[in-house]
Each structure stands twice: as structure tokens, then as C-alpha cells.
Scaffold this motif. Structure first.
Motif: not given
Ligand code: FSO
Ligand code: SF4
Length: 541
Positions: A23-25, A28-32, A72-83, A322-324
């Protein structure tokens, strides 16, 4: 960034530069921030319920999917999380308008911004925003338990099973993690209540799975390969698998399971598919080698994704939570038919999988199957042929120290039977540990959520043997954990009154010394030692 939600967290303290998981910072920030706005959303739904207003299934599903996305390990896609953040802010706004009394709301319920401001806000809403380490520890314990509960709820929801009371609790507990008036004791009680609802959530999913697909039954699963191209399905979502099996029927393409999808073979409903040929590989963390040698497309229905290698990245598809980034995501809401045609078309152009092993593994020992064998099992216990059951459910992982679990399984006395669920089983399900009479020494109930079956089996044995306390049974617990679904399983076992659980390979970094002490003093929670030491503790040998 700061994240310490999984067992592999850096230095057993916290990932602060980049996740050990990859996970990139930024992610991680978007997940927070997604967690923060979701907590705000939960505060609004909880306030609305207290005004006697209804909360829609769509909102409930949004909250559970948001939490699931951050496992953990579900979604690494910043664009999806932003949406998801943006959509949740819109949802919050709508809920806010329905609320009459807005005076007691936390800041998270009211906060809104444009995407350009997300990163700045994320800096102030992470785990470390809570100063007191015990309050922080308990808030995170509850939040991680709720993430696990959300995953199980989501799997039930896709089978059109919902429990409004469960969602109401989940949201009330989530909102409570924003409440500065709650004491350590309040939060300990809430963590146990979360466990109680964990049992309810797993029961909901068990009911949904067995209603849709029948009761798991003893099954031998092929671990070799066929000659046709294949699609590999990983994760936990049985509904996704069902849709894929239907769409691949008569396509000339075979379907294989990976990791936590293995137990799908135990369900009667999936046995009718001749092209559902077997299980390929092992637990999630071995995927970088196994996905490469599989040659065909891979569908990740949930966690656990390991950042893919370029050699197979264009064959990796995600769906659901999930997403990557750079991997194709198959859309589809609850109740919708997903379209897997691009995966099937790609499979037809691929070579068949490379064989990495041959043989069969056996499983399918969920509650109904074990109840069908109850007479034999009770007889074996009474005659002394079975002295103890050892619950070794949970997760597998990369850490070398996890070889403990294979060694422990091998060192177990011959009159013991392992009860397992989750991907932890891959440490010993190919060891040929033999059987006691007709009863295999490794009884695999299924996925990690099927730990519910293990609890149901324990309660049934308690009833058969007429015992007052579940802890009087000849059952010991040596559980391995990795991510947040294991947290809800642990809380569920505690809520059922199970004591003296050994948890490894390390205790969670998010448990502060004081919170650990509460768990040790009240529940006898212990970490693991060496195999020799633990054999003495468990068996006095
Ligand atoms: Fe394993 Fe991953 Fe099932 Fe987890 S595949 S680690 S506890 O997702 O959920 O057991
Ligand atoms: Fe680290 Fe685990 Fe968090 Fe990933 S999920 S950043 S490995 S603690």
C-alpha cells in the motif's frame, strides 16, 4: 501514513513509509479518509434511527462496502477509493437533510470537500489522531472487527440476505469510535458486543451460503490441472464464482479455485459444473508464483491481492471491493448479473495451466457434515481414540515464523484432530496427517467465516456431553491471524465465552499493553511459543 491493522505490519509496530502489503502512502491516506467519512455517515444513520427514521439498504451496503474496501490487500486503487469518498459525501449530505436534530453530530458527519482537498484532510484523520494509546487501541480493535464483519455482511448481501439489526449495530459501533466521552471500559464492552454481532454476521452468511448452494459435504478436491485453458478465481465471493461458472459453461474453458475459494468445491450446487476442475496452488501470499504459472486470467473477488508482477498483471481482474490500479475491474451491483465475457475471451487465448502438484485434498466439514458424523465422533471421544480437538483456524501469511503452524500440526499427538477454516489450512492440508478411524485428522470447515461452523460444532459437542461451560470441552485453540476478518472471528469466539486462545504468529500491534492485559486477564489470550513449549502447554507432553 500510519497503518498497523494487519499481522505483517512493519517491525510489528506500524507501516509508516509504505505498507509491507504494498500500500502506498497516498492510498493509505485515502483509506484513512474513506474510514473517516464512513464513520461520519454511520453517525448520521445512527442519529436518524434514533429519530425513528428508516435507513435504506443502499446506505447500509455503502457503509459495509466502504469498510471492506479498506481491509488489508483488498483495494490498492486510489481512483476507486477517491470515488467512494466522493459518493459517500453525497450520501452524507442526503442523510443530513433528513435529520431534524443536528446538534450532537461529530465533525466527521458534517465534513465535506472537493477531491482536491482530500489529501490535506487525510493527514489529520488517521489512526494516530487519537492521542490516548488505550482508547486508540480499542477504537482500532472495534473498527477492524467491523471491517471483518462488513466483509461477511457483503457476502451475505450479494445473496440477497440482509439483517437490518446487524447493520444498525455496525453503524452504531462505528460511530462510537468517534465519541470522545466513551471510557476504556465502555469500549471494551463495545468490542465484546462487536464479537456478539460477529457471530450473528457469520450466521447470516452461513444461512445465505447454505440456502443458495446447499450444505458443504465431504469432498475430495483435485489439485492437479486439466488440458484446457483455465480461469482462476480467488477471494471469498461465492456469488461471483457462481456467475462465472454459469457463463463459462460450454465455453471450452475450465475454472479453478485459488486460496480461500477452495471451499466452494464443498458445496453441492457447484458440483454440477464439470468444468469446475479443482484448486490451483496455495494460500494468498504464494500468488505471485502461482498466478504466473497458471497462464490464464485470474479473478480476484475480494482480498488478498499481492501487487502483481508485470508477467501476469494484464491477466488479473478485480471485482466487488477489490481493486488494483491498471487491472481491469468488473462492475456489478448487488442483484446484478456481472459480465465476465472479457475474462472468458482472454482465457481462450491462453495456454492451459502448468501443473505444480498432483493429487487431492479433502474438506467439507462444516457443521451439517460434522453433525452427520456426530455419532462416530462422539464414540471416538468416549473411547479415547480422539483425545483433543485443536482449532487451528485463521490465516496464512508470508512470515517465515509461520512455519510454526506446519511444525505444530506435524508434532500433534496422533489422537488429536485439527479443526480448521480460512487460509491457515494451507500450512498442513497437504501433509497427509492421516485419520482416526474414518475421521480425517484435518477437518476443514471452509473459509475463514466458516469458523462459525467450528463454534456451532463446539456448542453441539457441549450439548451432547452435557457440559456447563464451553471451555470444559477437549478443544484447544491455536489460531493464526493476518487481517481484519480474523479480528472479527477472534471477537466472536470471545463473545461466545471461549477462553485461553493462543494467537500468533505475533499478537496484534494495535493492542496496547493495557488492552492486551485486559484480554490476558479476562480471557487467557496468549501468544505462541516454540512448538515444544506449546505442546507442553496444550498437552502436558
Ligand atoms: Fe485468508 Fe486473505 Fe479468509 Fe483473510 S485469503 S487472509 S482472514 O483474506 O479472509 O483467510
Ligand atoms: Fe502495513 Fe498491514 Fe497496513 Fe498493509 S495493511 S500498510 S502491511 S499494517
Amino acid at each position: 501514513m500510519f497503518c498497523y491493522q494487519c499481522q505483517e505490519t512493519a517491525g510489528c509496530k506500524g507501516c509508516s513509509v509504505r505498507g509491507v502489503c504494498g500500500k502506498t502512502p497516498e492510498v493509505a491516506a485515502l483509506q484513512d479518509l474513506l474510514i473517516y467519512v464512513t464513520k461520519g455517515c454511520a453517525a448520521l444513520t445512527t442519529a436518524l434511527r434514533s429519530e425513528g427514521k428508516e435507513v435504506s439498504y443502499e446506505v447500509n451496503h455503502r457503509i459495509t462496502l466502504n469498510l471492506f474496501t479498506t481491509i488489508t490487500n483488498a483495494n490498492f486503487d486510489g481512483a476507486q477509493i477517491t470515488k467512494r469518498i466522493a459518493d459517500t459525501l453525497v450520501c452524507k449530505e442526503e442523510l443530513l437533510q433528513q435529520l431534524e436534530d443536528k446538534r450532537e453530530l461529530p465533525e466527521a458527519a458534517l465534513w465535506t470537500a472537493e477531491p482536491s482537498a482530500y489529501m490535506e484532510k487525510a493527514k489529520s484523520v488517521g489512526v494516530l489522531a487519537t492521542q490516548d494509546e488505550d482508547i486508540r487501541s480499542l477504537r482500532e480493535l472495534i473498527t477492524y472487527g467491523l471491517k471483518g464483519l462488513s466483509a461477511y455482511s457483503k457476502h451475505a448481501n450479494v445473496l440477497l440476505a440482509d439483517d437490518a439489526e446487524l447493520d444498525a449495530f455496525l453503524q452504531r459501533a462505528l460511530a462510537a469510535t468517534l465519541d470522545d466521552t466513551l471510557s476504556v471500559n465502555d469500549l471494551v464492552a463495545l468490542a465484546l458486543e462487536t464479537g456478539k454481532y460477529g457471530v450473528k454476521g457469520m450466521a447470516l452468511l452461513d444461512g445465505a451460503n447454505t440456502q443458495a448452494y446447499g450444505n458443504p459435504e465431504i469432498t475430495k478436491v483435485n489439485i492437479g490441472v486439466g488440458k484446457r485453458p483455465g480461469i482462476l478465481v480467488s477471494g471469498h465471493d461465492l456469488r461471483d464464482l457462481e456467475m462465472l461458472l454459469e457463463q463459462t459453461k460450454d465455453s471450452g474453458v475450465d475454472v479453478y479455485t485459488h486460496s480461500e475459494m477452495l471451499p466452494a468445491h464443498y458445496y453441492p450446487a457447484f458440483k454440477k459444473y464439470k468444468h469446475f476442475v479443482g484448486n490451483y496452488g496455495n494460500a494468498w501470499w504464494k500468488q505471485t508464483e502461482e498466478f504466473a504459472s497458471f497462464h490464464g486470467p485470474i479473478l480476484m473477488t475480494t482480498n488478498c491481492i499481492v501487487p502483481p508482477k508485470d508477467s501476469y498483471k494484464d491477466r488479473l481482474f478485480t471485482t466487488g471491493a477489490s481493486g488494483y490500479p491498471g487491472c481491469k475491474h468488473i462492475e456489478g451491483e448487488i442483484g446484478q448479473e456481472k459480465d465476465f465475457s472479457q475474462i472468458i475471451a482472454l482465457a481462450k487465448t491462453c495456454r492451459p495451466p502448468e501443473e505444480i502438484e498432483q493429487g487431492q485434498i479433502i474438506g467439507g466439514f462444516a457443521h451439517a457434515q460434522v453433525f452427520a458424523l456426530a455419532d462416530q465422533i462422539v464414540e471416538a471421544v468416549k473411547s479415547g481414540a480422539i483425545k483433543k480437538f485443536v482449532v487451528m483456524a485463521g490465516c496464512d501469511g508470508r512470515a517465515k515464523s509461520r512455519s510454526y503452524y506446519a511444525d505444530f500440526a506435524k508434532a500433534l499427538p496422533q489422537d488429536t484432530v485439527i479443526l480448521t477454516a480460512g487460509c491457515a489450512k494451507y500450512k498442513y492440508n497437504k501433509l497427509n496427517l492421516g485419520s482416526i478411524g474414518d475421521i480425517p485428522r484435518v477437518l476443514d470447515a471452509g473459509q475463514c467465516n466458516d469458523s462459525y461452523s467450528l463454534a456451532v460444532i463446539a456448542m453441539k459437542l457441549q450439548e451432547i456431553f452435557g457440559l456447563e461451560d464451553i471451555n470444559e470441552l477437549p478443544i484447544v485453540y491455536n489460531i493464526s491471524w493476518y487481517e481484519q476478518k480474523a479480528v472479527i472471528v477472534l471477537l466472536a469466539l470471545l463473545a461466545l465465552g471461549v477462553k485461553n486462545i493462543h494467537l500468533g504468529p505475533t499478537l496484534p500491534a494495535f493492542l496496547s499493553p493495557n488492552v492486551t492485559k485486559v484480554l490476558v486477564d479476562n480471557f487467557g489470550i496468549a501468544s505462541i511459543g516454540s512448538v515444544e513449549e506449546d505442546m507442553k502447554i496444550f498437552f502436558g507432553e
